[in-house]
Design an enzyme around this catalytic site. Structure first.
Site, PDB file in Angstrom:
ATOM      1  N   TYR A  95     -15.507  11.120  29.847  1.00 43.84           N
ATOM      2  CA  TYR A  95     -15.874   9.710  30.060  1.00 43.84           C
ATOM      3  C   TYR A  95     -15.007   9.124  31.180  1.00 43.84           C
ATOM      4  O   TYR A  95     -15.511   8.470  32.098  1.00 43.84           O
ATOM      5  CB  TYR A  95     -15.694   8.928  28.750  1.00 43.84           C
ATOM      6  CG  TYR A  95     -15.834   7.434  28.906  1.00 43.84           C
ATOM      7  CD1 TYR A  95     -17.088   6.818  28.910  1.00 43.84           C
ATOM      8  CD2 TYR A  95     -14.698   6.626  29.063  1.00 43.84           C
ATOM      9  CE1 TYR A  95     -17.213   5.447  29.063  1.00 43.84           C
ATOM     10  CE2 TYR A  95     -14.820   5.250  29.226  1.00 43.84           C
ATOM     11  CZ  TYR A  95     -16.065   4.670  29.222  1.00 43.84           C
ATOM     12  OH  TYR A  95     -16.192   3.311  29.384  1.00 43.84           O
ATOM     13  N   GLU A 116     -26.466  -9.302   3.832  1.00 45.99           N
ATOM     14  CA  GLU A 116     -25.581  -8.766   4.871  1.00 45.99           C
ATOM     15  C   GLU A 116     -24.152  -9.064   4.481  1.00 45.99           C
ATOM     16  O   GLU A 116     -23.890 -10.017   3.745  1.00 45.99           O
ATOM     17  CB  GLU A 116     -25.863  -9.488   6.202  1.00 45.99           C
ATOM     18  CG  GLU A 116     -27.248  -9.222   6.733  1.00 45.99           C
ATOM     19  CD  GLU A 116     -27.620 -10.180   7.866  1.00 45.99           C
ATOM     20  OE1 GLU A 116     -26.754 -10.934   8.330  1.00 45.99           O
ATOM     21  OE2 GLU A 116     -28.793 -10.153   8.263  1.00 45.99           O
ATOM     22  N   LYS A 133     -20.673 -10.678   5.073  1.00 44.95           N
ATOM     23  CA  LYS A 133     -20.209 -11.826   5.852  1.00 44.95           C
ATOM     24  C   LYS A 133     -18.879 -11.421   6.481  1.00 44.95           C
ATOM     25  O   LYS A 133     -17.855 -11.326   5.798  1.00 44.95           O
ATOM     26  CB  LYS A 133     -20.060 -13.047   4.951  1.00 44.95           C
ATOM     27  CG  LYS A 133     -19.801 -14.315   5.719  1.00 44.95           C
ATOM     28  CD  LYS A 133     -19.964 -15.516   4.785  1.00 44.95           C
ATOM     29  CE  LYS A 133     -19.823 -16.831   5.521  1.00 44.95           C
ATOM     30  NZ  LYS A 133     -18.530 -17.039   6.128  1.00 44.95           N
ATOM     31  N   ASP A 191     -15.513 -11.576   8.478  1.00 44.38           N
ATOM     32  CA  ASP A 191     -14.538 -12.659   8.616  1.00 44.38           C
ATOM     33  C   ASP A 191     -13.939 -12.637  10.019  1.00 44.38           C
ATOM     34  O   ASP A 191     -12.938 -11.976  10.267  1.00 44.38           O
ATOM     35  CB  ASP A 191     -13.445 -12.480   7.559  1.00 44.38           C
ATOM     36  CG  ASP A 191     -12.761 -13.786   7.247  1.00 44.38           C
ATOM     37  OD1 ASP A 191     -13.183 -14.820   7.792  1.00 44.38           O
ATOM     38  OD2 ASP A 191     -11.803 -13.769   6.459  1.00 44.38           O
ATOM     39  N   TYR A 211     -25.478 -10.363  14.073  1.00 44.64           N
ATOM     40  CA  TYR A 211     -26.139 -10.598  12.788  1.00 44.64           C
ATOM     41  C   TYR A 211     -27.454 -11.367  12.888  1.00 44.64           C
ATOM     42  O   TYR A 211     -28.162 -11.471  11.902  1.00 44.64           O
ATOM     43  CB  TYR A 211     -25.193 -11.249  11.774  1.00 44.64           C
ATOM     44  CG  TYR A 211     -24.606 -12.573  12.222  1.00 44.64           C
ATOM     45  CD1 TYR A 211     -25.384 -13.710  12.319  1.00 44.64           C
ATOM     46  CD2 TYR A 211     -23.253 -12.683  12.521  1.00 44.64           C
ATOM     47  CE1 TYR A 211     -24.857 -14.909  12.722  1.00 44.64           C
ATOM     48  CE2 TYR A 211     -22.711 -13.890  12.927  1.00 44.64           C
ATOM     49  CZ  TYR A 211     -23.519 -14.999  13.025  1.00 44.64           C
ATOM     50  OH  TYR A 211     -22.995 -16.187  13.431  1.00 44.64           O
ATOM     51  N   LYS A 260     -19.516 -16.092  -1.806  1.00 50.03           N
ATOM     52  CA  LYS A 260     -18.135 -15.775  -1.423  1.00 50.03           C
ATOM     53  C   LYS A 260     -17.482 -14.825  -2.430  1.00 50.03           C
ATOM     54  O   LYS A 260     -17.696 -14.943  -3.633  1.00 50.03           O
ATOM     55  CB  LYS A 260     -17.310 -17.070  -1.346  1.00 50.03           C
ATOM     56  CG  LYS A 260     -17.843 -18.063  -0.337  1.00 50.03           C
ATOM     57  CD  LYS A 260     -17.593 -17.623   1.084  1.00 50.03           C
ATOM     58  CE  LYS A 260     -16.172 -17.851   1.456  1.00 50.03           C
ATOM     59  NZ  LYS A 260     -15.920 -18.589   2.657  1.00 50.03           N
ATOM     60  N   CYS A 295      26.104 -20.908  -2.083  1.00 47.16           N
ATOM     61  CA  CYS A 295      25.227 -20.374  -1.047  1.00 47.16           C
ATOM     62  C   CYS A 295      25.489 -18.871  -0.909  1.00 47.16           C
ATOM     63  O   CYS A 295      26.649 -18.462  -0.792  1.00 47.16           O
ATOM     64  CB  CYS A 295      25.509 -21.090   0.270  1.00 47.16           C
ATOM     65  SG  CYS A 295      24.717 -20.283   1.678  1.00 47.16           S
ATOM     66  N   CYS A 339      27.290 -18.476   2.873  1.00 45.08           N
ATOM     67  CA  CYS A 339      28.616 -19.021   3.210  1.00 45.08           C
ATOM     68  C   CYS A 339      29.451 -19.363   1.975  1.00 45.08           C
ATOM     69  O   CYS A 339      30.592 -19.803   2.097  1.00 45.08           O
ATOM     70  CB  CYS A 339      28.465 -20.249   4.102  1.00 45.08           C
ATOM     71  SG  CYS A 339      27.783 -21.656   3.212  1.00 45.08           S
ATOM     72  N   CYS A 341      22.221 -25.635   0.329  1.00 42.26           N
ATOM     73  CA  CYS A 341      23.559 -25.352   0.810  1.00 42.26           C
ATOM     74  C   CYS A 341      23.895 -26.523   1.724  1.00 42.26           C
ATOM     75  O   CYS A 341      23.165 -26.783   2.675  1.00 42.26           O
ATOM     76  CB  CYS A 341      23.576 -24.036   1.604  1.00 42.26           C
ATOM     77  SG  CYS A 341      25.022 -23.876   2.658  1.00 42.26           S
ATOM     78  N   CYS A 389      26.936 -23.461   7.941  1.00 40.84           N
ATOM     79  CA  CYS A 389      26.499 -22.185   7.343  1.00 40.84           C
ATOM     80  C   CYS A 389      25.724 -21.381   8.393  1.00 40.84           C
ATOM     81  O   CYS A 389      24.801 -21.902   9.038  1.00 40.84           O
ATOM     82  CB  CYS A 389      25.616 -22.482   6.139  1.00 40.84           C
ATOM     83  SG  CYS A 389      24.768 -21.038   5.491  1.00 40.84           S
TER      84      CYS A 389
HETATM   85  S1  IVH Z   1     -25.808 -16.056   9.468  1.00 38.68           S
HETATM   86  C1  IVH Z   1     -27.812 -19.924   9.588  1.00 38.68           C
HETATM   87  N1  IVH Z   1     -24.791 -13.712   8.982  1.00 38.68           N
HETATM   88  O1  IVH Z   1     -20.336 -17.010   8.897  1.00 38.68           O
HETATM   89  C2  IVH Z   1     -27.187 -18.619   9.551  1.00 38.68           C
HETATM   90  N2  IVH Z   1     -23.301 -15.489   9.546  1.00 38.68           N
HETATM   91  O2  IVH Z   1     -20.470 -19.791   7.516  1.00 38.68           O
HETATM   92  C3  IVH Z   1     -25.722 -18.702   9.775  1.00 38.68           C
HETATM   93  N3  IVH Z   1     -20.965 -14.846   9.626  1.00 38.68           N
HETATM   94  O3  IVH Z   1     -20.866 -19.209  11.563  1.00 38.68           O
HETATM   95  C4  IVH Z   1     -25.104 -17.487  10.165  1.00 38.68           C
HETATM   96  N4  IVH Z   1     -21.251 -12.728   9.108  1.00 38.68           N
HETATM   97  O4  IVH Z   1     -19.911 -16.931  12.151  1.00 38.68           O
HETATM   98  C5  IVH Z   1     -24.541 -14.986   9.308  1.00 38.68           C
HETATM   99  N5  IVH Z   1     -24.028 -11.595   8.535  1.00 38.68           N
HETATM  100  C6  IVH Z   1     -23.777 -12.850   8.871  1.00 38.68           C
HETATM  101  C7  IVH Z   1     -22.464 -13.311   9.109  1.00 38.68           C
HETATM  102  C8  IVH Z   1     -22.284 -14.652   9.444  1.00 38.68           C
HETATM  103  C9  IVH Z   1     -20.364 -13.668   9.412  1.00 38.68           C
HETATM  104  C10 IVH Z   1     -20.262 -16.111   9.970  1.00 38.68           C
HETATM  105  C11 IVH Z   1     -20.869 -16.831  11.145  1.00 38.68           C
HETATM  106  C12 IVH Z   1     -21.230 -18.193  10.667  1.00 38.68           C
HETATM  107  C13 IVH Z   1     -20.464 -18.332   9.393  1.00 38.68           C
HETATM  108  C14 IVH Z   1     -21.266 -19.179   8.448  1.00 38.68           C
END
Ligand code: IVH
Length: 670
Positions: free
Chosen positions: A37, A113, A115, A117, A226, A314, A408, A411, A426, A431
């Site tokens: 590459y 899906e 979510k 972070d 996404y 969540k 402490c 000291c 302290c 100190c």
């Molecule tokens: S869908 C209306 N899909 O989570 C649909 N969001 O709280 C909104 N995020 O701002 C987004 N993974 O930055 C969607 N698979 C996923 C996600 C995702 C992470 C984040 C995204 C969004 C926030 C929503």
């Protein structure tokens, strides 16, 4: 060779490299070795150097070094919404009920899906070429971060050609840093005396919002796409079809997305991932459930902030059991003694945890923590873990009660307990532990911002007697520093220059840097705003100080005590003589009543490139606005500079309008 054939050769090489980048960074199935590459890249670089007229922006050689447009706000093709959160299966049933009610007698298919972070971004492609990348911002406008996003090799600069190619395409995705790579980044930051990122999300956001794209390029950023935000020239019936199209175009998609025909299946997926999330190398904070049919999505519509066709489920916070092996006592800047639990090392959400703060003695008593106890440790997104429960039923009788010492630990001066017993202090201002913490605080980013004066250097300077207080910093010479361990000529020179440079730091930051108990950055700003100088503040009566809106009796008492000490007066004189900023030009309210600033509350985060945060605060106040240190429902605007912190996330959560630096400066001059 003719120009045409060189151009063909360059183009063929680019296609080849793009293909292999896709195989490596997106499909995770490399077909050639790194060496092969590199050879292809070198060949392309050589040809482009000899024929710069053939360089195009979507060439794989052009990822780093583009001009940053940070601060420019750009509109999204459609609003980037946020999601409502749920925490239990019952709430998912409720969501399903609401969906079914709005779509009577229709079959409903869901997609789940992970979510991710990280930081939400939108990527815009025209004729298959990446033309723009932006952060989510306020959902309608984001910040242009094209130059930085271009450096992510999981983001294609050109798309794979397909039959029905959308002419204009906007896709949304989440930029993230894999967990183990965050640990690496943080180790390096600590070694360089920079504050570590609290979590993967802050690290991703901080890395994307930098002024220098070569730093972004050095960060291990990745992305999953996404959703499809906008596509011109094609009709798509379902979200799952959009995901297939995006994969065909060469985007990096998350492999754990699944279709479901009932909410029970969705709930089972959520349950499974509550534990399985530990097995994947990046942080997730939940599951996103989406109605698959785009027509049904349209009927369901949105509320002001979030769609009615999607919801986030969540995850509960990560928890593990471990044992408290010992409790250590740390002495802070103001002398406060903090108990810290030394734990049997344990893996929690991908990190090895060995310490957890117990905050103060009352907390220790309230939680009934003994040395030897088995405890629950929790980590919800952040790097710093918390002890959430003590398993008293697992005691064997050998556990030992712990109380803060009467002297402490550094000291050995007898400690003083506050009336409410919350703080044990302290009281020896000399100190060495306190002194080191005070110097570190004075040098920190929001105070005098002295780069290169981290804990390791401070430790040595105090140990060899070069620093007895922060005023001694201004008498340091380069040769004093070169005698220290691991300090070369260049670093010594840089540090001396950084100390010199701190003479220009505005007085409010100097006041904050003094580390007076209860005087945080925002209080310091309020005080300087009112008194204009440290001398005026030092001469003020308790009534004068308490008359300021936002300043209470505790702060006033603390200030009075501080300035009343002869030792402090002598120390302040030395700092003033060293040439630090000691006063501000008093500022009158100059704004007109229709200015957007009047009576509006602003919060600042990140660093600004054209002014310091205190200068920005001053300008807001001059125009009749207020500045607050934390984001709440009452915040009218967040002003986000480079590398914004958690306030940025909070503003997004609360839908507080976010101003880029450029927007802010425009408003200042309008
Ligand atoms: S869908 C209306 N899909 O989570 C649909 N969001 O709280 C909104 N995020 O701002 C987004 N993974 O930055 C969607 N698979 C996923 C996600 C995702 C992470 C984040 C995204 C969004 C926030 C929503």
């Amino acid at each position: 060779m003719t120009n045409d054939s060189i151009q063909n050769q360059v183009e063929a090489l680019r296609e080849q490299i793009c293909y292999h980048e896709r195989k490596y960074f997106i499909d995770d199935q490399p077909e050639i070795s790194d060496r092969e590459y590199d050879q292809l890249m070198k060949e392309l670089e050589r040809l482009e150097a000899a024929h710069p007229e053939f360089i195009t922006l979507d060439s794989p050689t052009q990822r780093v070094g583009g001009e940053t447009t940070l601060g420019t706000s750009v509109p999204h093709r459609g609003q980037m919404l946020s999601l409502d959160n749920t925490y239990s299966p019952e709430e998912l049933y409720d969501f399903d009920q609401r969906v079914r009610k709005a779509l009577p007698d229709q079959p409903i298919a869901y997609v789940t899906e992970l979510k991710i972070d990280g930081l939400g971004v939108a990527l815009l492609y025209e004729e298959g070429r990446l033309v723009r990348g932006a952060t989510r911002g306020d959902g309608e406008y984001g910040e242009d971060v094209t130059a930085n996003l271009r450096t992510l090799r999981a983001i294609p600069l050109r798309l794979t050609r397909i039959q029905l190619m959308p002419t204009v395409l906007e896709v949304r995705g989440e930029v993230f840093i894999p967990r183990d790579r965050l640990d690496e980044v943080n180790r390096q930051r600590i070694a360089e005396d920079q504050a570590p990122f609290a979590n993967a999300r802050n690290a991703a956001a901080g890395s994307v919002r930098l002024l220098d794209s070569s730093i972004t390029a050095s960060r291990p950023l990745d992305i999953f796409i996404y959703s499809l935000g906008y596509a011109e020239g094609i009709e798509i019936p379902r979200h799952t079809d959009a995901l297939t199209l995006l994969a065909d175009l060469g985007f990096k998609m998350n492999p754990h997305t699944e279709p479901h025909s009932s909410i029970e299946e969705v709930i089972a997926y959520c349950h499974r991932w509550t534990t399985d999330r530990e097995t994947i190398p990046y942080d997730t904070d939940g599951i996103v459930v989406k109605v698959d049919s785009l027509q049904q999505q349209e009927i369901l519509g949105t509320t002001a902030k979030s769609p009615r066709w999607a919801i986030a489920c969540k995850f509960p916070a990560h928890q593990v059991k471990t044992q408290i092996e010992a409790i250590e006592v740390q002495v802070g800047r103001t002398g406060v003694l903090t108990p810290v639990a030394i734990l049997s090392p344990v893996q929690l959400a991908g990190a090895t945890i060995t310490h957890a703060t117990l905050h103060n003695e009352q907390e220790l008593i309230r939680k009934d923590v003994h040395v030897g106890d088995t405890v629950f440790l929790e980590r919800s997104g952040d790097v710093i873990p918390k002890i959430t429960a003590v398993l008293t039923d697992q005691r064997k009788g050998t556990e030992k009660v712990f109380r803060l010492p009467d002297h402490c630990p550094v000291c050995e001066t007898p400690v003083q307990r506050s009336e409410d017993q919350a703080a044990v202090r302290c009281v020896n201002v000399a100190c060495s532990a306190q002194l080191k913490r005070r110097i570190e605080h004075f040098a920190s980013r929001n105070a005098l911002n002295i780069d290169g004066l981290g804990p390791a250097i401070v430790e040595q300077l105090v140990r060899v007697g070069l620093l007895g207080d922060v005023a001694d910093l201004y008498a340091l010479k380069q040769e004093d520093l070169t005698s220290l361990e691991r300090m070369g000529e260049k670093s010594a020179e840089n540090l001396i220059n950084a100390i010199k440079g701190s003479r220009d730091i505005p007085v409010a930051k100097v006041l904050f840097g003094l580390g007076i108990p209860h005087v945080g950055a925002n209080v310091a700003e309020l005080l300087i705003d009112h008194f204009s100088s440290i001398d005026n503040l030092a001469d003020a009566t308790i009534e004068d100080i308490e008359s300021i809106h936002g300043i209470g009796p505790q702060i006033a008492k603390s200030l009075l005590h501080f300035f009343s000490q002869p030792r402090v007066q002598e120390f302040l004189k030395r700092l003033k003589d060293a040439g630090l900023q000691w006063a501000t030009e008093s500022s009158e309210f100059t704004g007109t009543s229709d200015s957007i600033f009047v009576d509006k509350t602003f919060v600042l985060t990140g660093s600004l490139s054209t002014m310091t945060r205190s200068e920005a605060s001053e300008k807001i106040k001059e125009r009749g606005g207020k500045v607050s240190s934390s984001v709440s429902q009452k915040t009218d605007y967040l002003i986000a500079g480079e590398s914004p912190g958690s306030k940025y996330d909070r503003a997004i959560q609360l839908d507080v309008p976010i101003l880029t630096e450029q927007e802010f400066t425009q408003k200042l001059s309008s």
